[in-house]
Write a protein that holds these residues in place. Structure first.
Motif, PDB file in Angstrom:
ATOM      1  N   PHE A 108       0.851  -1.188   0.000  1.00 44.58           N
ATOM      2  CA  PHE A 108       0.000   0.000   0.000  1.00 44.58           C
ATOM      3  C   PHE A 108       0.885   1.236   0.000  1.00 44.58           C
ATOM      4  O   PHE A 108       2.118   1.149   0.070  1.00 44.58           O
ATOM      5  N   MET A 109       0.250   2.389  -0.066  1.00 43.60           N
ATOM      6  CA  MET A 109       0.939   3.672  -0.003  1.00 43.60           C
ATOM      7  C   MET A 109       0.216   4.562   0.999  1.00 43.60           C
ATOM      8  O   MET A 109      -1.015   4.539   1.072  1.00 43.60           O
TER       9      MET A 109
ATOM     10  N   PRO B 191      -2.990   8.507   8.597  1.00 45.47           N
ATOM     11  CA  PRO B 191      -2.709   8.989   7.244  1.00 45.47           C
ATOM     12  C   PRO B 191      -3.796   8.608   6.239  1.00 45.47           C
ATOM     13  O   PRO B 191      -4.503   7.616   6.393  1.00 45.47           O
ATOM     14  N   PHE B 192      -3.905   9.407   5.198  1.00 39.91           N
ATOM     15  CA  PHE B 192      -4.696   9.064   4.016  1.00 39.91           C
ATOM     16  C   PHE B 192      -3.923   7.992   3.264  1.00 39.91           C
ATOM     17  O   PHE B 192      -2.715   8.112   3.057  1.00 39.91           O
ATOM     18  N   MET B 193      -4.602   6.929   2.822  1.00 38.13           N
ATOM     19  CA  MET B 193      -3.906   5.808   2.177  1.00 38.13           C
ATOM     20  C   MET B 193      -4.366   5.599   0.746  1.00 38.13           C
ATOM     21  O   MET B 193      -5.500   5.929   0.382  1.00 38.13           O
TER      22      MET B 193
ATOM     23  N   GLN C 222       9.422   6.241  -2.131  1.00 39.71           N
ATOM     24  CA  GLN C 222       8.372   7.243  -2.082  1.00 39.71           C
ATOM     25  C   GLN C 222       8.083   7.807  -3.457  1.00 39.71           C
ATOM     26  O   GLN C 222       8.869   7.653  -4.395  1.00 39.71           O
ATOM     27  N   CYS C 223       6.915   8.482  -3.556  1.00 38.23           N
ATOM     28  CA  CYS C 223       6.504   9.138  -4.789  1.00 38.23           C
ATOM     29  C   CYS C 223       6.314  10.626  -4.521  1.00 38.23           C
ATOM     30  O   CYS C 223       5.756  11.025  -3.499  1.00 38.23           O
TER      31      CYS C 223
ATOM     32  N   THR D 284       3.866  13.593   0.256  1.00 41.54           N
ATOM     33  CA  THR D 284       4.663  12.539  -0.379  1.00 41.54           C
ATOM     34  C   THR D 284       4.013  11.183  -0.171  1.00 41.54           C
ATOM     35  O   THR D 284       3.521  10.872   0.918  1.00 41.54           O
ATOM     36  N   GLY D 285       4.013  10.358  -1.212  1.00 45.29           N
ATOM     37  CA  GLY D 285       3.480   9.000  -1.098  1.00 45.29           C
ATOM     38  C   GLY D 285       4.561   8.047  -0.634  1.00 45.29           C
ATOM     39  O   GLY D 285       5.542   7.816  -1.337  1.00 45.29           O
TER      40      GLY D 285
END
Length: 380
Positions: free
Chosen positions: A51-52, A184-186, A252-253, A262-263
Protein backbone atom coordinates in the motif's frame (compact mmCIF):
# COMPACT_ATOMS: atom_id res chain seq x y z
CA UNK A 1 11.93 4.72 28.37
CA UNK A 2 14.87 7.01 29.10
CA UNK A 3 14.49 10.77 29.29
CA UNK A 4 16.48 11.18 26.06
CA UNK A 5 14.21 8.78 24.18
CA UNK A 6 11.12 10.51 25.52
CA UNK A 7 12.43 13.88 24.32
CA UNK A 8 13.30 12.41 20.92
CA UNK A 9 9.81 10.96 20.58
CA UNK A 10 8.26 14.34 21.38
CA UNK A 11 10.50 16.11 18.85
CA UNK A 12 9.62 13.62 16.11
CA UNK A 13 5.90 13.99 16.82
CA UNK A 14 6.10 17.78 16.71
CA UNK A 15 8.05 17.70 13.46
CA UNK A 16 5.49 15.36 11.90
CA UNK A 17 2.65 17.73 12.72
CA UNK A 18 4.24 21.04 11.70
CA UNK A 19 2.94 22.11 8.26
CA UNK A 20 5.52 22.03 5.50
CA UNK A 21 6.11 25.32 3.73
CA UNK A 22 4.91 24.77 0.19
CA UNK A 23 7.62 24.83 -2.46
CA UNK A 24 6.42 24.93 -6.05
CA UNK A 25 7.54 23.39 -8.21
CA UNK A 26 9.06 20.77 -5.90
CA UNK A 27 12.58 19.63 -6.75
CA UNK A 28 11.40 16.01 -7.03
CA UNK A 29 8.94 16.78 -9.85
CA UNK A 30 11.33 16.39 -12.77
CA UNK A 31 9.35 13.98 -14.96
CA UNK A 32 5.96 15.34 -15.94
CA UNK A 33 4.65 12.68 -18.33
CA UNK A 34 1.46 10.96 -17.25
CA UNK A 35 2.24 7.56 -18.80
CA UNK A 36 5.18 5.17 -18.58
CA UNK A 37 5.40 4.23 -14.90
CA UNK A 38 2.88 3.29 -12.19
CA UNK A 39 2.83 2.18 -8.57
CA UNK A 40 2.32 -1.57 -8.37
CA UNK A 41 0.63 -3.57 -5.60
CA UNK A 42 0.85 -7.38 -5.73
CA UNK A 43 0.54 -8.62 -2.12
CA UNK A 44 -2.95 -7.96 -0.73
CA UNK A 45 -3.13 -9.54 2.73
CA UNK A 46 -1.08 -10.15 5.83
CA UNK A 47 1.80 -8.17 7.27
CA UNK A 48 3.43 -7.77 3.86
CA UNK A 49 0.39 -6.33 2.06
CA UNK A 50 1.35 -3.54 -0.34
CA UNK A 51 0.00 0.00 0.00
CA UNK A 52 0.94 3.67 0.00
CA UNK A 53 0.34 6.29 2.68
CA UNK A 54 0.46 10.04 2.20
CA UNK A 55 2.46 12.28 4.46
CA UNK A 56 0.56 15.11 6.14
CA UNK A 57 -3.09 14.36 5.52
CA UNK A 58 -4.35 16.19 2.41
CA UNK A 59 -7.94 16.16 3.73
CA UNK A 60 -8.93 18.74 6.35
CA UNK A 61 -11.44 18.23 9.15
CA UNK A 62 -14.86 19.58 8.17
CA UNK A 63 -13.80 20.00 4.56
CA UNK A 64 -16.95 20.62 2.52
CA UNK A 65 -15.95 19.10 -0.82
CA UNK A 66 -13.59 16.49 -2.24
CA UNK A 67 -12.62 14.95 -5.55
CA UNK A 68 -10.42 11.84 -5.42
CA UNK A 69 -9.29 10.50 -8.80
CA UNK A 70 -6.71 8.23 -10.39
CA UNK A 71 -5.98 5.82 -13.18
CA UNK A 72 -5.98 2.17 -12.13
CA UNK A 73 -5.53 -1.30 -13.53
CA UNK A 74 -7.09 -3.67 -11.03
CA UNK A 75 -7.32 -7.44 -10.74
CA UNK A 76 -10.49 -9.01 -9.37
CA UNK A 77 -10.35 -10.52 -5.88
CA UNK A 78 -13.52 -12.62 -5.85
CA UNK A 79 -15.63 -12.30 -2.73
CA UNK A 80 -13.28 -9.75 -1.16
CA UNK A 81 -13.46 -6.00 -0.58
CA UNK A 82 -10.36 -4.30 -1.96
CA UNK A 83 -9.58 -0.73 -1.11
CA UNK A 84 -8.65 1.93 -3.65
CA UNK A 85 -7.92 4.43 -0.92
CA UNK A 86 -9.19 6.91 1.61
CA UNK A 87 -9.25 7.90 5.25
CA UNK A 88 -11.15 5.10 7.02
CA UNK A 89 -10.61 3.25 10.29
CA UNK A 90 -9.45 1.67 12.42
CA UNK A 91 -12.54 0.94 14.51
CA UNK A 92 -15.87 1.57 12.86
CA UNK A 93 -17.15 5.17 12.93
CA UNK A 94 -14.48 6.81 15.10
CA UNK A 95 -11.94 7.37 12.34
CA UNK A 96 -14.11 6.83 9.28
CA UNK A 97 -14.08 9.87 6.99
CA UNK A 98 -14.24 8.78 3.33
CA UNK A 99 -13.35 5.58 1.49
CA UNK A 100 -13.16 4.37 -2.12
CA UNK A 101 -13.26 0.59 -2.73
CA UNK A 102 -14.54 -2.35 -4.77
CA UNK A 103 -16.86 -4.40 -2.60
CA UNK A 104 -17.31 -8.14 -2.33
CA UNK A 105 -20.11 -7.97 -4.93
CA UNK A 106 -17.88 -6.23 -7.48
CA UNK A 107 -19.43 -2.82 -6.92
CA UNK A 108 -17.25 0.26 -7.19
CA UNK A 109 -18.17 2.17 -4.04
CA UNK A 110 -17.54 5.60 -2.54
CA UNK A 111 -18.65 6.22 1.02
CA UNK A 112 -18.64 9.30 3.24
CA UNK A 113 -19.23 8.85 6.97
CA UNK A 114 -21.80 11.02 8.73
CA UNK A 115 -20.96 12.93 11.89
CA UNK A 116 -24.03 11.91 13.88
CA UNK A 117 -22.36 9.68 16.46
CA UNK A 118 -21.77 5.93 16.55
CA UNK A 119 -24.48 4.94 14.07
CA UNK A 120 -22.26 2.58 12.06
CA UNK A 121 -23.29 2.83 8.38
CA UNK A 122 -26.76 4.31 9.02
CA UNK A 123 -25.60 7.92 8.65
CA UNK A 124 -23.19 7.21 5.78
CA UNK A 125 -23.74 8.52 2.26
CA UNK A 126 -22.91 5.78 -0.25
CA UNK A 127 -22.82 5.58 -4.05
CA UNK A 128 -22.19 2.38 -6.06
CA UNK A 129 -21.81 1.22 -9.63
CA UNK A 130 -20.63 -2.00 -11.30
CA UNK A 131 -16.87 -2.54 -11.23
CA UNK A 132 -16.84 -5.23 -13.92
CA UNK A 133 -15.40 -2.90 -16.57
CA UNK A 134 -12.43 -2.16 -14.31
CA UNK A 135 -11.11 -5.72 -14.63
CA UNK A 136 -10.05 -5.18 -18.25
CA UNK A 137 -7.07 -2.89 -18.66
CA UNK A 138 -6.61 0.67 -17.49
CA UNK A 139 -9.50 2.89 -16.42
CA UNK A 140 -9.91 6.29 -14.86
CA UNK A 141 -12.06 6.55 -11.73
CA UNK A 142 -13.16 9.61 -9.76
CA UNK A 143 -15.14 9.91 -6.52
CA UNK A 144 -16.79 13.25 -5.70
CA UNK A 145 -18.23 14.57 -2.44
CA UNK A 146 -20.25 17.78 -2.57
CA UNK A 147 -21.17 19.12 0.86
CA UNK A 148 -23.31 21.88 -0.67
CA UNK A 149 -25.73 19.23 -1.96
CA UNK A 150 -24.79 16.56 0.64
CA UNK A 151 -24.15 14.16 -2.23
CA UNK A 152 -21.60 11.68 -3.58
CA UNK A 153 -20.98 10.66 -7.20
CA UNK A 154 -18.82 8.27 -9.20
CA UNK A 155 -17.21 8.74 -12.60
CA UNK A 156 -15.63 5.99 -14.71
CA UNK A 157 -13.49 6.90 -17.73
CA UNK A 158 -14.62 10.51 -17.51
CA UNK A 159 -18.36 9.80 -17.55
CA UNK A 160 -20.85 9.95 -14.68
CA UNK A 161 -21.47 6.33 -13.65
CA UNK A 162 -23.62 6.83 -10.52
CA UNK A 163 -25.03 9.67 -8.47
CA UNK A 164 -25.43 12.17 -7.16
CA UNK A 165 -26.67 10.14 -4.17
CA UNK A 166 -27.76 11.63 -0.83
CA UNK A 167 -28.74 10.32 2.59
CA UNK A 168 -31.95 12.24 3.27
CA UNK A 169 -32.07 11.23 6.94
CA UNK A 170 -28.45 12.16 7.65
CA UNK A 171 -27.19 14.66 5.06
CA UNK A 172 -23.39 14.91 4.98
CA UNK A 173 -22.37 18.55 4.63
CA UNK A 174 -18.71 18.13 5.54
CA UNK A 175 -16.06 15.47 6.14
CA UNK A 176 -16.06 14.53 9.80
CA UNK A 177 -12.94 15.09 11.94
CA UNK A 178 -10.75 12.14 12.87
CA UNK A 179 -10.63 10.99 16.48
CA UNK A 180 -6.92 10.38 15.78
CA UNK A 181 -5.55 13.23 13.64
CA UNK A 182 -2.26 11.34 13.17
CA UNK A 183 -3.85 8.73 10.89
CA UNK A 184 -2.71 8.99 7.24
CA UNK A 185 -4.70 9.06 4.02
CA UNK A 186 -3.91 5.81 2.18
CA UNK A 187 -3.76 4.62 -1.42
CA UNK A 188 -4.50 0.96 -2.14
CA UNK A 189 -5.58 0.38 1.47
CA UNK A 190 -7.12 2.05 4.51
CA UNK A 191 -6.27 2.26 8.19
CA UNK A 192 -9.15 -0.12 8.85
CA UNK A 193 -7.98 -2.92 6.56
CA UNK A 194 -7.23 -5.12 9.60
CA UNK A 195 -10.75 -4.69 11.03
CA UNK A 196 -11.96 -7.70 9.00
CA UNK A 197 -9.07 -9.83 7.82
CA UNK A 198 -11.36 -12.40 6.21
CA UNK A 199 -13.06 -9.86 3.96
CA UNK A 200 -10.77 -6.85 3.49
CA UNK A 201 -7.86 -6.73 1.05
CA UNK A 202 -5.48 -4.10 -0.24
CA UNK A 203 -5.63 -3.28 -3.94
CA UNK A 204 -4.15 -5.71 -6.45
CA UNK A 205 -2.89 -3.98 -9.58
CA UNK A 206 -1.42 -0.61 -10.52
CA UNK A 207 -2.31 3.03 -9.85
CA UNK A 208 -1.20 6.21 -11.61
CA UNK A 209 -1.88 9.96 -11.75
CA UNK A 210 -3.36 10.16 -8.24
CA UNK A 211 -5.04 13.50 -7.55
CA UNK A 212 -6.87 14.78 -4.48
CA UNK A 213 -8.81 18.06 -4.64
CA UNK A 214 -10.56 20.08 -1.97
CA UNK A 215 -13.27 21.12 -4.41
CA UNK A 216 -15.87 19.51 -6.64
CA UNK A 217 -14.52 19.04 -10.15
CA UNK A 218 -17.08 19.55 -12.87
CA UNK A 219 -17.97 16.68 -15.18
CA UNK A 220 -16.04 18.38 -17.98
CA UNK A 221 -12.95 18.87 -15.81
CA UNK A 222 -12.93 15.19 -14.88
CA UNK A 223 -13.35 14.10 -18.48
CA UNK A 224 -10.93 16.55 -20.05
CA UNK A 225 -8.13 16.51 -17.47
CA UNK A 226 -7.82 12.75 -17.07
CA UNK A 227 -5.54 12.50 -20.12
CA UNK A 228 -3.49 15.59 -19.31
CA UNK A 229 -0.35 16.24 -17.30
CA UNK A 230 -1.27 18.99 -14.84
CA UNK A 231 1.11 21.66 -13.55
CA UNK A 232 0.52 20.89 -9.88
CA UNK A 233 -0.61 24.37 -8.83
CA UNK A 234 -4.19 24.19 -10.13
CA UNK A 235 -6.86 25.71 -7.88
CA UNK A 236 -7.97 23.25 -5.21
CA UNK A 237 -5.40 20.55 -6.01
CA UNK A 238 -4.07 19.40 -2.63
CA UNK A 239 -2.07 16.30 -3.61
CA UNK A 240 -0.79 15.09 -6.98
CA UNK A 241 1.28 11.93 -7.40
CA UNK A 242 2.40 11.39 -10.99
CA UNK A 243 4.01 8.03 -10.02
CA UNK A 244 6.87 8.66 -12.45
CA UNK A 245 9.70 7.42 -10.23
CA UNK A 246 12.13 4.89 -11.78
CA UNK A 247 11.29 1.17 -11.94
CA UNK A 248 11.85 -0.72 -8.69
CA UNK A 249 11.62 2.41 -6.56
CA UNK A 250 10.29 1.21 -3.19
CA UNK A 251 10.69 4.39 -1.17
CA UNK A 252 8.37 7.24 -2.08
CA UNK A 253 6.50 9.14 -4.79
CA UNK A 254 6.75 12.89 -5.31
CA UNK A 255 3.82 15.20 -4.57
CA UNK A 256 3.84 17.55 -7.56
CA UNK A 257 1.87 20.22 -5.69
CA UNK A 258 4.87 20.97 -3.48
CA UNK A 259 2.66 20.69 -0.39
CA UNK A 260 4.55 17.75 1.06
CA UNK A 261 1.96 14.98 0.69
CA UNK A 262 4.66 12.54 -0.38
CA UNK A 263 3.48 9.00 -1.10
CA UNK A 264 5.37 6.56 1.11
CA UNK A 265 5.55 3.08 -0.44
CA UNK A 266 5.01 0.35 2.14
CA UNK A 267 5.81 -3.37 2.44
CA UNK A 268 7.33 -3.72 -1.03
CA UNK A 269 4.98 -1.64 -3.14
CA UNK A 270 7.04 -0.31 -6.03
CA UNK A 271 7.14 1.65 -9.25
CA UNK A 272 7.05 -0.52 -12.33
CA UNK A 273 6.52 -0.04 -16.06
CA UNK A 274 2.97 0.67 -17.16
CA UNK A 275 1.39 -0.24 -20.49
CA UNK A 276 -1.15 2.58 -20.29
CA UNK A 277 -0.93 4.72 -23.42
CA UNK A 278 -2.11 8.27 -24.00
CA UNK A 279 -4.96 8.42 -26.51
CA UNK A 280 -4.33 9.20 -30.19
CA UNK A 281 -7.16 11.53 -31.21
CA UNK A 282 -5.84 13.34 -34.29
CA UNK A 283 -6.93 12.22 -37.76
CA UNK A 284 -5.01 13.56 -40.76
CA UNK A 285 -5.72 13.65 -44.47
CA UNK A 286 -3.80 12.75 -46.51
CA UNK A 287 -1.84 10.28 -44.39
CA UNK A 288 1.25 10.80 -46.60
CA UNK A 289 2.34 12.81 -49.61
CA UNK A 290 4.33 11.58 -52.62
CA UNK A 291 5.04 14.14 -55.31
CA UNK A 292 7.49 15.35 -57.95
CA UNK A 293 9.15 18.77 -57.75
CA UNK A 294 11.77 18.36 -60.44
CA UNK A 295 11.19 21.66 -62.17
CA UNK A 296 9.38 23.51 -59.42
CA UNK A 297 11.05 25.98 -57.11
CA UNK A 298 7.83 26.61 -55.20
CA UNK A 299 5.13 24.04 -54.43
CA UNK A 300 2.30 23.98 -51.90
CA UNK A 301 0.27 21.22 -50.27
CA UNK A 302 -2.54 21.26 -47.73
CA UNK A 303 -3.12 18.82 -44.90
CA UNK A 304 -6.35 18.55 -42.91
CA UNK A 305 -6.17 17.66 -39.22
CA UNK A 306 -9.18 16.86 -37.01
CA UNK A 307 -9.26 16.23 -33.26
CA UNK A 308 -11.92 13.57 -32.70
CA UNK A 309 -11.88 13.82 -28.90
CA UNK A 310 -14.58 15.39 -26.71
CA UNK A 311 -12.21 17.96 -25.26
CA UNK A 312 -9.98 19.21 -28.05
CA UNK A 313 -6.24 19.84 -27.76
CA UNK A 314 -3.33 22.01 -28.86
CA UNK A 315 -0.24 21.20 -30.90
CA UNK A 316 2.88 22.65 -32.49
CA UNK A 317 3.66 21.78 -36.09
CA UNK A 318 7.19 21.34 -37.43
CA UNK A 319 8.97 19.78 -40.38
CA UNK A 320 11.80 17.34 -39.74
CA UNK A 321 14.33 15.93 -42.18
CA UNK A 322 17.33 16.84 -44.32
CA UNK A 323 15.51 19.61 -46.24
CA UNK A 324 13.31 20.87 -43.37
CA UNK A 325 14.66 24.43 -43.69
CA UNK A 326 13.18 24.70 -47.21
CA UNK A 327 9.59 24.32 -45.97
CA UNK A 328 7.26 26.97 -44.62
CA UNK A 329 4.34 25.82 -42.45
CA UNK A 330 1.20 27.81 -41.74
CA UNK A 331 0.09 27.82 -38.97
CA UNK A 332 2.87 26.50 -36.75
CA UNK A 333 0.64 26.11 -33.70
CA UNK A 334 -3.01 25.11 -33.49
CA UNK A 335 -5.70 24.89 -30.85
CA UNK A 336 -8.06 22.17 -32.02
CA UNK A 337 -11.79 22.45 -31.41
CA UNK A 338 -13.37 18.98 -31.20
CA UNK A 339 -14.36 17.56 -34.59
CA UNK A 340 -13.53 20.77 -36.43
CA UNK A 341 -11.03 20.27 -39.27
CA UNK A 342 -7.99 22.54 -39.40
CA UNK A 343 -6.10 23.11 -42.65
CA UNK A 344 -2.31 23.27 -42.54
CA UNK A 345 -0.46 24.71 -45.51
CA UNK A 346 3.00 23.38 -46.34
CA UNK A 347 5.06 25.30 -48.90
CA UNK A 348 8.39 24.16 -50.39
CA UNK A 349 10.87 26.66 -51.80
CA UNK A 350 14.09 25.26 -53.19
CA UNK A 351 16.03 23.84 -56.12
CA UNK A 352 16.86 20.39 -54.86
CA UNK A 353 18.11 17.71 -57.18
CA UNK A 354 17.24 14.10 -56.34
CA UNK A 355 14.76 12.40 -54.06
CA UNK A 356 14.40 13.15 -50.37
CA UNK A 357 12.02 12.38 -47.50
CA UNK A 358 10.95 14.81 -44.79
CA UNK A 359 8.27 14.43 -42.14
CA UNK A 360 5.60 16.86 -40.99
CA UNK A 361 5.13 16.37 -37.24
CA UNK A 362 2.11 17.47 -35.21
CA UNK A 363 3.34 17.60 -31.60
CA UNK A 364 0.78 17.85 -28.77
CA UNK A 365 1.70 20.64 -26.36
CA UNK A 366 0.58 18.79 -23.22
CA UNK A 367 3.36 16.80 -21.53
CA UNK A 368 1.24 13.71 -20.84
CA UNK A 369 2.93 11.68 -23.54
CA UNK A 370 0.45 11.79 -26.41
CA UNK A 371 2.23 10.50 -29.50
CA UNK A 372 3.27 12.83 -32.31
CA UNK A 373 1.26 12.49 -35.52
CA UNK A 374 3.54 12.19 -38.56
CA UNK A 375 2.90 12.80 -42.26
CA UNK A 376 5.59 11.54 -44.63
CA UNK A 377 6.63 13.76 -47.53
CA UNK A 378 8.37 11.71 -50.22
CA UNK A 379 9.56 14.09 -52.91
CA UNK A 380 11.84 13.96 -55.94
Amino acid sequence: MSTVLRLLAVVLFVLSTVPVRAQFPPACDSRKECVGQAVTFTVTSGRNAHFMELQRNPVRARQTSLTFEMWLRVEQQAGKRQFIGGLWGPNSDFNDVCVFYIDENDQLTFEVNGDQGALQSVDNTVVRTSAQVLYSGWHHVAAVFDGATASVSLYVDGLLAAGPVTNASYPAQYLKPLDRPDLPFMIGSTNGVADNQNLFRTLKGQVDEIRIWDRVLTAQEIRCQKDLSLNGNEAGLTAYLRCNEPANNIIQCCDATGKGHTGLLRSGASNQASNRAAPRNLVVSPASIKDEIRCDTVKTWTVTVTDTSFCGSAANIVMRGPEASLFQITPTSVTFTPNTPVTITVTYRGTNVGAFIDTLEIRPTNRCGQPNTRIRFELN
